[in-house]
Design an enzyme around this catalytic site. Structure first.
Site, PDB file in Angstrom:
ATOM      1  N   MET A  26       0.845  -1.199   0.000  1.00 38.60           N
ATOM      2  CA  MET A  26       0.000   0.000   0.000  1.00 38.60           C
ATOM      3  C   MET A  26       0.881   1.249   0.000  1.00 38.60           C
ATOM      4  O   MET A  26       0.428   2.337   0.361  1.00 38.60           O
ATOM      5  CB  MET A  26      -0.928   0.001   1.217  1.00 38.60           C
ATOM      6  CG  MET A  26      -1.913  -1.171   1.181  1.00 38.60           C
ATOM      7  SD  MET A  26      -3.412  -0.903   2.148  1.00 38.60           S
ATOM      8  CE  MET A  26      -2.738  -0.626   3.756  1.00 38.60           C
ATOM      9  N   HIS A  30       9.196   0.990   3.350  1.00 37.83           N
ATOM     10  CA  HIS A  30      10.345   0.976   4.258  1.00 37.83           C
ATOM     11  C   HIS A  30      11.125  -0.305   3.990  1.00 37.83           C
ATOM     12  O   HIS A  30      10.745  -1.118   3.134  1.00 37.83           O
ATOM     13  CB  HIS A  30       9.884   1.070   5.715  1.00 37.83           C
ATOM     14  CG  HIS A  30       8.804   0.082   6.073  1.00 37.83           C
ATOM     15  ND1 HIS A  30       9.032  -1.270   6.142  1.00 37.83           N
ATOM     16  CD2 HIS A  30       7.482   0.256   6.344  1.00 37.83           C
ATOM     17  CE1 HIS A  30       7.913  -1.880   6.467  1.00 37.83           C
ATOM     18  NE2 HIS A  30       6.956  -0.992   6.582  1.00 37.83           N
ATOM     19  N   HIS A  33       9.371  -3.697   3.399  1.00 37.13           N
ATOM     20  CA  HIS A  33       8.867  -3.974   2.048  1.00 37.13           C
ATOM     21  C   HIS A  33      10.018  -4.348   1.113  1.00 37.13           C
ATOM     22  O   HIS A  33       9.902  -5.244   0.277  1.00 37.13           O
ATOM     23  CB  HIS A  33       8.175  -2.737   1.462  1.00 37.13           C
ATOM     24  CG  HIS A  33       6.957  -2.294   2.196  1.00 37.13           C
ATOM     25  ND1 HIS A  33       6.947  -1.182   3.012  1.00 37.13           N
ATOM     26  CD2 HIS A  33       5.697  -2.794   2.230  1.00 37.13           C
ATOM     27  CE1 HIS A  33       5.737  -1.014   3.518  1.00 37.13           C
ATOM     28  NE2 HIS A  33       4.958  -1.976   3.071  1.00 37.13           N
ATOM     29  N   ASP A  73       8.643   8.872  -4.030  1.00 34.34           N
ATOM     30  CA  ASP A  73       9.622   8.290  -3.104  1.00 34.34           C
ATOM     31  C   ASP A  73       9.534   6.758  -3.126  1.00 34.34           C
ATOM     32  O   ASP A  73      10.553   6.060  -3.162  1.00 34.34           O
ATOM     33  CB  ASP A  73       9.381   8.827  -1.691  1.00 34.34           C
ATOM     34  CG  ASP A  73      10.376   8.244  -0.703  1.00 34.34           C
ATOM     35  OD1 ASP A  73      11.564   8.543  -0.852  1.00 34.34           O
ATOM     36  OD2 ASP A  73       9.961   7.471   0.187  1.00 34.34           O
ATOM     37  N   ASP A  74       8.305   6.231  -3.106  1.00 38.68           N
ATOM     38  CA  ASP A  74       8.134   4.767  -3.134  1.00 38.68           C
ATOM     39  C   ASP A  74       8.774   4.178  -4.398  1.00 38.68           C
ATOM     40  O   ASP A  74       9.481   3.166  -4.340  1.00 38.68           O
ATOM     41  CB  ASP A  74       6.641   4.401  -3.102  1.00 38.68           C
ATOM     42  CG  ASP A  74       6.016   4.624  -1.724  1.00 38.68           C
ATOM     43  OD1 ASP A  74       6.771   4.727  -0.737  1.00 38.68           O
ATOM     44  OD2 ASP A  74       4.776   4.691  -1.639  1.00 38.68           O
ATOM     45  N   SER A 181       7.047  -0.554  10.243  1.00 38.69           N
ATOM     46  CA  SER A 181       5.661  -0.443   9.799  1.00 38.69           C
ATOM     47  C   SER A 181       5.464   0.942   9.212  1.00 38.69           C
ATOM     48  O   SER A 181       6.048   1.925   9.703  1.00 38.69           O
ATOM     49  CB  SER A 181       4.726  -0.620  11.005  1.00 38.69           C
ATOM     50  OG  SER A 181       3.437  -0.126  10.692  1.00 38.69           O
ATOM     51  N   SER A 182       4.623   1.030   8.187  1.00 42.91           N
ATOM     52  CA  SER A 182       4.326   2.345   7.606  1.00 42.91           C
ATOM     53  C   SER A 182       3.699   3.247   8.657  1.00 42.91           C
ATOM     54  O   SER A 182       3.794   4.469   8.590  1.00 42.91           O
ATOM     55  CB  SER A 182       3.351   2.197   6.437  1.00 42.91           C
ATOM     56  OG  SER A 182       3.833   1.233   5.539  1.00 42.91           O
ATOM     57  N   ARG A 183       3.020   2.645   9.641  1.00 38.14           N
ATOM     58  CA  ARG A 183       2.313   3.445  10.655  1.00 38.14           C
ATOM     59  C   ARG A 183       3.249   3.968  11.748  1.00 38.14           C
ATOM     60  O   ARG A 183       2.826   4.798  12.548  1.00 38.14           O
ATOM     61  CB  ARG A 183       1.179   2.627  11.261  1.00 38.14           C
ATOM     62  CG  ARG A 183       0.045   2.382  10.256  1.00 38.14           C
ATOM     63  CD  ARG A 183      -1.150   1.696  10.872  1.00 38.14           C
ATOM     64  NE  ARG A 183      -2.315   1.761  10.006  1.00 38.14           N
ATOM     65  CZ  ARG A 183      -2.741   0.743   9.244  1.00 38.14           C
ATOM     66  NH1 ARG A 183      -2.108  -0.411   9.252  1.00 38.14           N
ATOM     67  NH2 ARG A 183      -3.795   0.882   8.474  1.00 38.14           N
TER      68      ARG A 183
HETATM   69  O1  PAF Z   1      -0.195  -5.641   3.595  1.00 39.42           O
HETATM   70  C1  PAF Z   1      -0.617  -4.738   2.842  1.00 39.42           C
HETATM   71  O2  PAF Z   1       0.054  -3.751   2.563  1.00 39.42           O
HETATM   72  C2  PAF Z   1      -2.026  -4.865   2.263  1.00 39.42           C
HETATM   73  O3  PAF Z   1      -2.884  -5.485   3.172  1.00 39.42           O
HETATM   74  C3  PAF Z   1      -2.058  -5.577   0.896  1.00 39.42           C
HETATM   75  C4  PAF Z   1      -1.574  -6.992   1.000  1.00 39.42           C
HETATM   76  C5  PAF Z   1      -1.200  -4.806  -0.096  1.00 39.42           C
HETATM   77  C6  PAF Z   1      -3.492  -5.611   0.360  1.00 39.42           C
HETATM   78  O4  PAF Z   1      -4.029  -4.348   0.186  1.00 39.42           O
END
Ligand code: PAF
Length: 279
Positions: A26, A30, A33, A73-74, A181-183
């Protein structure tokens, strides 16, 4: 690296690729990913990453609007890591009409995350199934931080006979053990310092189990109490069987300890796998 936003161009680009590994995201990327990209690069000749903030998996009270969005950036990070194609559709591209066909996940989707985020896995599964249909990968990589999501993806491909290998990537942590985490970027400085306590309490539970403590309920309650004493609001701390994500019984091996809790306005999740204690 190509950035493609429409489905027909993506299909055309991928048509003759003999092997595709896929990393759905999404955005808000970071190192966690990017470590999934590293796995994907070892799996196939062509790596596709998607960036799509999927409204279907957010409750109206959640952070859909606030979720970090920085496509430039992503894409820079993905290109530097060796991704071949980024699929970054607009909402209207993936959901041109109201998405009324939804994928109904199994009952385990109503536990843990699903208990506190009703409809979350329905939204994740529906979006990922659509992405799989569009990208048609041979392998797809999901992070273990979202442990239940990874479980759900394995069940989805198994129960729907999808020809996709689901690969799990290890959690990437900061030097003080906070799961990336993005959060995390929502945390204030004070909260950031406190945030490592979630991993600490999970580690204490893990140590308790390693020491032979099989009173799982008490271990969970102790962990919750420590967090509550430090102003956290706990959704769950749960010791589960790794393969089924059902609550663990005293004689079970192959366990995972999962936790979700709020620090101020930020909800953090984390988990630790527990190696078998008996041979
Ligand atoms: O983990 C995530 O970022 C989301 O849940 C995903 C797998 C991209 C689905 O929207």
């Amino acid at each position: 690296m190509e950035v493609i936003t429409d489905i027909s161009s993506l299909r055309l680009r991928l048509k003759h690729e003999p092997s595709i590994a896929f990393v759905p995201t999404m955005g808000g990327l970071h190192e966690g990913h990017l470590s999934l990209v590293d796995i994907a690069l070892r799996k196939a000749g062509c790596v596709v990453a998607s960036i799509f903030v999927n409204r279907l998996q957010f409750a109206p009270t959640e952070d859909f609007d606030q979720y970090p969005r920085d496509l430039t950036d992503d894409c820079e990070q993905l290109e530097n890591r060796g991704v071949d194609v980024v699929f970054a559709p607009e909402e209207k591209t993936l959901y041109p009409v109201a998405q009324e066909f939804m994928l109904e996940p199994p009952p385990v989707a109503d536990t843990l995350e699903g208990e506190f985020r009703p409809g979350f896995f329905r939204g994740v599964a529906t979006a990922v199934l659509k992405l799989f249909n569009i990208v048609q990968p041979q392998a797809a990589v999901f992070g273990k931080k979202d442990y239940q999501q990874l479980h759900m993806m394995r069940e989805m491909v198994r129960q729907l006979n999808l020809p996709v290998e689901i690969v799990g990537g290890e959690i990437v942590r900061t030097s003080d053990q906070l799961a990336l985490s993005s959060r995390n970027r929502y945390l204030s400085d004070g909260e950031r310092a406190e945030a490592t306590r979630l991993h600490q309490v999970l580690s204490q539970v893990k140590q308790g189990i390693a020491n032979g403590d099989r009173n799982f309920h008490e271990l969970e309650e102790n962990a919750k109490r420590i967090l509550c004493d430090h102003e956290w609001k706990v959704d769950y701390i749960a010791i589960q069987q790794r393969d089924t994500l059902m609550p663990a019984q005293a004689g079970d091996e192959n366990l995972v300890i999962l936790g979700a809790a709020w620090l101020g306005k930020t909800r953090l999740i984390d988990n630790l796998e527990v190696p078998a204690t008996r041979v």
